[in-house]
Design a protein around this motif. Structure first.
Motif, PDB file in Angstrom:
ATOM      1  N   SER A 211     -14.227  87.128  80.734  1.00 26.83           N
ATOM      2  CA  SER A 211     -15.401  87.914  80.363  1.00 26.83           C
ATOM      3  C   SER A 211     -16.165  87.178  79.280  1.00 26.83           C
ATOM      4  O   SER A 211     -15.633  86.915  78.195  1.00 26.83           O
ATOM      5  N   ASP A 364     -14.621  93.166  85.010  1.00 26.72           N
ATOM      6  CA  ASP A 364     -13.882  93.096  83.752  1.00 26.72           C
ATOM      7  C   ASP A 364     -13.450  94.496  83.283  1.00 26.72           C
ATOM      8  O   ASP A 364     -12.323  94.695  82.818  1.00 26.72           O
ATOM      9  N   LEU A 365     -14.373  95.507  83.401  1.00 22.73           N
ATOM     10  CA  LEU A 365     -14.031  96.879  82.993  1.00 22.73           C
ATOM     11  C   LEU A 365     -12.927  97.472  83.875  1.00 22.73           C
ATOM     12  O   LEU A 365     -12.051  98.194  83.401  1.00 22.73           O
ATOM     13  N   GLN A 367     -10.502  95.778  85.308  1.00 23.59           N
ATOM     14  CA  GLN A 367      -9.232  95.182  84.906  1.00 23.59           C
ATOM     15  C   GLN A 367      -8.642  95.897  83.687  1.00 23.59           C
ATOM     16  O   GLN A 367      -7.431  96.148  83.615  1.00 23.59           O
ATOM     17  N   GLU A 368      -9.512  96.258  82.722  1.00 22.81           N
ATOM     18  CA  GLU A 368      -9.034  96.988  81.555  1.00 22.81           C
ATOM     19  C   GLU A 368      -8.489  98.370  81.941  1.00 22.81           C
ATOM     20  O   GLU A 368      -7.454  98.819  81.421  1.00 22.81           O
ATOM     21  N   THR A 372      -4.587 100.056  81.549  1.00 21.80           N
ATOM     22  CA  THR A 372      -4.319 101.366  80.944  1.00 21.80           C
ATOM     23  C   THR A 372      -3.521 102.261  81.888  1.00 21.80           C
ATOM     24  O   THR A 372      -2.607 102.995  81.472  1.00 21.80           O
TER      25      THR A 372
END
Length: 704
Positions: A211, A364-365, A367-368, A372
């Motif tokens: 990212s 990218d979001l 993957q985060e 979680t």
């Protein structure tokens, strides 16, 4: 005349209320007996209790479905526990395991599962104990049964709660796992989409998996030109639509069609109301019966044509203006599209780069979010393994005790209080529904007739002529008052009548005649109650020959007169029963009887049958010169006495007053003379009363 009962007598309210007191006592005893029966038939209940401690664990985490987060209520919270005791999931297995349907069968027929559930549910009483406990109480007539049921319900409740906790934890774990798998799919799809866009745009990204915050999508320079093109195209479509509407304008309904176009033209706004008013005026003239060639109709038609021509001319001008606007808009569109085409190739490259960079940011979001979700799944699995049981039995039911319900003494006391209250209420209700004569004042107020005498209710059956009557004083009052009133109308023939039966009318007639005979007046009693004769029984005389034989012409008047055995008193009995009493009373023989009796005797008294039972009673009363109405205290309805009075007045009979029989009276202990009103006595009577009072040592008003 203001005639009142004897001064030595007054109403005995206790005897009046005694019948109602009996009703109140009866209701009281019935209610008390019902309470005693309830205590006898109601078996002793036993109660057994089992205590459950609720283990407070973690609350259920939010359940995520798709992109929507929804919080559900934890079924293990303590406030939801007591309601779960009564659920079918807890009670139905107990009914089957303990075979309660067979135990509770009646007459060899087992109740349904739903009926057994309702019965078991009514036997259970739960209570909350601080801080986190509930107590299950079971009540029944068998101590062994309540102990078994209390423990079984507590254990089954814990088993069901454990299964529910496991199902809830499994559902929560599955939801978190599904969420993680959905995020893995989203990451994979976004990575593939970013690779495709990067290749299509020829964009060089040295590290596509990382990212980089410095990369930003290039701004587009074409949206303003595109918005202008869209605006001009919309304007052209609007102009064409308005021109097409003007071309298809209908002349037969010009005002409505123009109004729908919304042209906002001041000339049309001025002309259209005039045009509509003219059309309305023409319609009014035609509806009034005028023809199309009538001068008024032709005049208004000319106005309509002129205004319509002006409207068409203005519409033509509007159309020219819209056509010019359309040509200008089309030329502007061509110019803008030419300029937009020159910049299109460069703009496409910028848009492709911007789409790639936006997709990479979303990747990218995602993957985060996936990282979680994996952490969340691990946490849920660990907490589920460590979660304690939802509840445990802290105290089993061992010995059943008796219920601490209402004691037998309290039940009896409550039954007595309720019975007393109901008895009083029923007694008051009976009094309010009683329409009979209650006081002599009611007669004077409602009938406007004097009360000639109030005759007390005898303590035993009315005696015969050979016995002394305890009410002789009251009958003497009746005779004195009748004598005073009948002298005013010069009546020697008096009819004694009542509205209904069982009023002691015949006894009153006989005693009144005996009072007259005792005053050395030649008195004749005629028994006109042909269907139910009484006088021959009262005086002990044979009834084979009497009034009916005379009216049929079979006997002479002197042959039917009988000696009563009392000086100055003679009787005419009813005689053999006739076929039609009304027909006999309506004959001339009856008129001849009255006239002859008046000549032979000082006083003639007819014992008439009740008016509502015999039409012949009114015939006799019409021939008599006066009438006395006999009513029974607390028995004769006041309305019936009023109807009797009205019937006598309708035939022109003078009503002397009312004799009130069988009254609940008590005698005062002072001596007194019969209470004939002072103002209604003659001077000779007043002088005689004063002389008699002086001889007996009476003073003042006691003489009257």
């Amino acid at each position: 005349m203001n005639a009142s009962p004897d001064a030595t007598l007054h109403l005995d309210h206790w005897r009046i209320m005694r019948g109602r007191v009996g009703l109140a006592i009866l209701v009281f005893l019935l209610t008390l007996g019902g309470a005693a029966t309830f205590i006898y038939l109601n078996p002793q209940n036993y109660i057994a209790s089992a205590t459950i401690d609720i283990q407070t664990g973690r609350t259920q985490r939010p359940v995520i479905q798709g992109s929507t987060t929804e919080s559900t209520k934890n079924p293990n919270l303590e406030e939801s526990q007591p309601q779960a005791v009564f659920s079918h999931d807890v009670l139905d297995p107990i009914i089957r395991r303990l075979d309660l349907r067979t135990k509770w069968s009646q007459n060899g027929e087992s109740p349904s599962l739903e009926s057994a559930y309702d019965k078991l549910r009514r036997m259970i009483v739960w209570e909350i104990l601080p801080p986190h406990s509930i107590r299950i109480n079971v009540q029944a007539t068998s101590p062994k049964e309540v102990t078994l049921l209390a423990n079984a319900i507590a254990q089954e409740y814990i088993d069901q709660q454990t299964l529910q906790q496991q199902a809830t934890a499994k559902k929560e774990e599955d939801q978190v796992l599904n969420e993680m798998r959905l995020k893995e799919t989203t990451v994979s799809n976004l990575f593939a989409e970013a690779s495709r866009l990067r290749t299509a745009a020829g964009y060089v990204d040295p590290n596509p998996d990382s990212s980089d915050a410095s990369l930003r999508p290039e701004e587009s320079t074409t949206p303003t030109s595109e918005e202008k093109v869209n605006e001009i195209q919309a304007n052209i479509a609007n102009l064409k639509s308005r021109l097409d509407a003007l071309d298809h304008l209908k002349s037969d309904n010009l005002a409505q069609s123009v109004g729908l176009l919304n042209l906002n033209d001041p000339v049309l706004e001025q002309k259209l109301p005039l045009y509509q008013n003219a059309l309305a005026e023409k319609a009014r003239l035609l509806s009034s019966g005028l023809g199309h060639n009538h001068p008024d109709v032709r005049t208004i038609q000319g106005q309509i044509d002129a205004i319509e021509e002006q409207i068409h001319q203005e519409i033509a001008n509007i159309r020219k203006g819209l056509s010019a606007q359309l040509v200008t808009a089309q030329e502007n569109l061509v110019t803008i599209e030419t300029n937009l085409s020159a910049n299109q190739n460069g703009q496409k490259r910028k848009e492709a780069n911007a789409q790639y960079l936006e997709t990479k940011q979303r990747y990218d979001l995602a993957q985060e979010a996936l990282a979680t979700a994996k952490t969340e799944l691990k946490s849920v699995t660990t907490e589920t393994a460590k979660q304690p049981k939802p509840a445990v039995i802290s105290k089993l039911a061992t010995v059943a005790g008796t219920t601490g319900g209402i004691s037998a003494s309290l039940i009896l006391l409550g039954g007595a209080a309720i019975g007393l209250l109901l008895g009083v209420l029923l007694a008051l209700l009976a009094g309010s529904l009683d329409t009979s004569i209650k006081t002599p004042q009611e007669i004077e107020k409602r009938l406007h007739l004097p009360v000639l005498a109030v005759i007390p209710k005898p303590n035993r059956e009315a005696p015969g002529t050979d016995r002394h009557d305890q009410n002789d004083e009251a009958y003497q009052v009746l005779k004195t008052n009748v004598q005073a009133t009948r002298q005013k109308v010069a009546a020697s023939v008096v009819a004694v009548v009542s509205g209904g039966s069982k009023t002691s009318r015949s006894t009153t007639t006989a005693r009144l005649a005996m009072a007259y005979a005792a005053g050395e007046q030649q008195t004749l009693v005629i028994d006109a109650a042909l269907r139910r004769p009484t006088q021959h029984k009262f005086f002990g005389i044979d009834n084979r020959i009497g009034l009916s034989d005379y009216l049929r012409g079979e006997k002479r008047f002197d042959e039917i007169i009988r000696d009563s055995g009392i000086p100055n008193l003679f009787i005419v009995t009813s005689g053999s029963s006739p076929t039609s009493a009304t027909k006999l009373f309506g004959s001339m023989k009856c008129v001849e009887l009255v006239n002859t009796a008046k000549e032979w005797f000082d006083v003639v008294i007819f014992d008439c049958p009740p008016i509502r039972e015999s039409d012949g009673s009114l015939v006799i009363c019409g021939l008599a010169e006066a009438a006395i109405i006999v009513a029974q205290h607390r028995r004769s309805p006041l309305s019936m006495v009023i109807k009797t009075k009205d019937a006598l007045h309708n035939i022109g009979t003078n009503v002397l007053g009312v004799a009130l029989n069988s009254a609940y009276m008590r005698r005062r202990k002072k001596k007194s003379l019969p209470n004939l009103a002072v103002h209604d006595r003659s001077k000779d009577e007043l002088a005689a009363a004063e002389l008699q009072a002086a001889s007996k040592g009476l003073r003042g008003d006691d003489a009257y």
